[in-house]
Design a protein around this motif. Structure first.
Motif, PDB file in Angstrom:
ATOM      1  N   ALA A 103       3.034  14.739   0.738  1.00  0.00           N
ATOM      2  CA  ALA A 103       3.868  15.938   0.622  1.00  0.00           C
ATOM      3  C   ALA A 103       5.193  15.771   1.355  1.00  0.00           C
ATOM      4  O   ALA A 103       6.214  16.322   0.943  1.00  0.00           O
ATOM      5  N   GLN A 104       5.194  14.990   2.431  1.00  0.00           N
ATOM      6  CA  GLN A 104       6.413  14.788   3.204  1.00  0.00           C
ATOM      7  C   GLN A 104       7.411  13.868   2.501  1.00  0.00           C
ATOM      8  O   GLN A 104       8.602  13.934   2.763  1.00  0.00           O
ATOM      9  N   VAL A 105       6.909  12.982   1.637  1.00  0.00           N
ATOM     10  CA  VAL A 105       7.786  11.996   0.989  1.00  0.00           C
ATOM     11  C   VAL A 105       7.711  12.096  -0.535  1.00  0.00           C
ATOM     12  O   VAL A 105       8.003  11.136  -1.241  1.00  0.00           O
ATOM     13  N   ALA A 106       7.355  13.255  -1.047  1.00  0.00           N
ATOM     14  CA  ALA A 106       7.124  13.400  -2.485  1.00  0.00           C
ATOM     15  C   ALA A 106       8.395  13.297  -3.318  1.00  0.00           C
ATOM     16  O   ALA A 106       8.369  12.745  -4.410  1.00  0.00           O
ATOM     17  N   ALA A 107       9.513  13.809  -2.824  1.00  0.00           N
ATOM     18  CA  ALA A 107      10.729  13.838  -3.638  1.00  0.00           C
ATOM     19  C   ALA A 107      11.213  12.448  -4.035  1.00  0.00           C
ATOM     20  O   ALA A 107      11.406  12.182  -5.229  1.00  0.00           O
ATOM     21  N   PRO A 108      11.396  11.498  -3.106  1.00  0.00           N
ATOM     22  CA  PRO A 108      11.834  10.175  -3.545  1.00  0.00           C
ATOM     23  C   PRO A 108      10.771   9.448  -4.356  1.00  0.00           C
ATOM     24  O   PRO A 108      11.098   8.670  -5.254  1.00  0.00           O
ATOM     25  N   ALA A 109       9.495   9.722  -4.070  1.00  0.00           N
ATOM     26  CA  ALA A 109       8.429   9.057  -4.815  1.00  0.00           C
ATOM     27  C   ALA A 109       8.429   9.496  -6.274  1.00  0.00           C
ATOM     28  O   ALA A 109       8.341   8.667  -7.187  1.00  0.00           O
ATOM     29  N   ASN A 110       8.532  10.790  -6.504  1.00  0.00           N
ATOM     30  CA  ASN A 110       8.543  11.291  -7.877  1.00  0.00           C
ATOM     31  C   ASN A 110       9.783  10.836  -8.632  1.00  0.00           C
ATOM     32  O   ASN A 110       9.700  10.441  -9.803  1.00  0.00           O
ATOM     33  N   ALA A 111      10.932  10.882  -7.974  1.00  0.00           N
ATOM     34  CA  ALA A 111      12.170  10.449  -8.628  1.00  0.00           C
ATOM     35  C   ALA A 111      12.135   8.956  -8.927  1.00  0.00           C
ATOM     36  O   ALA A 111      12.549   8.520 -10.007  1.00  0.00           O
ATOM     37  N   ALA A 112      11.631   8.155  -7.985  1.00  0.00           N
ATOM     38  CA  ALA A 112      11.540   6.709  -8.206  1.00  0.00           C
ATOM     39  C   ALA A 112      10.609   6.396  -9.370  1.00  0.00           C
ATOM     40  O   ALA A 112      10.931   5.578 -10.238  1.00  0.00           O
ATOM     41  N   GLY A 113       9.461   7.047  -9.396  1.00  0.00           N
ATOM     42  CA  GLY A 113       8.521   6.818 -10.492  1.00  0.00           C
ATOM     43  C   GLY A 113       9.104   7.185 -11.841  1.00  0.00           C
ATOM     44  O   GLY A 113       8.979   6.437 -12.812  1.00  0.00           O
TER      45      GLY A 113
END
Length: 122
Positions: free
Chosen positions: A62-72
């Motif tokens: 939850a703390q690092v979801a934004a870059p993970a979702n965008a990268a994926g």
């Protein structure tokens, strides 16, 4: 660092892609095996990224979801645009192919940078 496998696989794919792009700009026909390896490393890197995302605890993700979702999302779009380039470039190979290749490279680079940001934040 937990994302080393994804970074390594996608990094190898990026290096192969840079080499293939350089060959394209020099108007040298690339070997199909290199293109295949580029695709295999990209798919394996995406799989490593999905596996890493699945094994993280919910509060950590939850703390690092934004870059993970965008990268994926960007990396999946890069794979799809890469697969579509031969179909797009069929009628006008140089004009349409160059534009599609530039979009593919840009989206892939942005996705790889976001993957690095995500991995550094883990």
């Amino acid at each position: 660092m937990q994302g080393i496998a994804a970074i390594a696989l996608l990094g190898i794919s990026a290096l192969l892609g840079a080499y293939l792009g350089w060959q394209y700009l020099r108007r040298v026909r690339s070997r199909p095996a290199l293109t295949g390896f580029h695709l295999v490393f990209a798919a394996a890197g995406l799989e490593a990224m999905v596996m890493l995302r699945g094994e993280l605890p919910a509060q950590v993700f939850a703390q690092v979801a934004a870059p993970a979702n965008a990268a994926g999302l960007l990396l999946v779009l890069a794979v799809l645009t890469g697969l579509a380039i031969p179909m797009i470039a069929k009628g006008r190979p140089r004009i349409a192919g160059s534009t599609a290749l530039a979009v593919h490279a840009l989206v892939g680079m942005l996705g790889f940078v976001l993957l690095l940001i995500w991995a550094l934040r883990l």
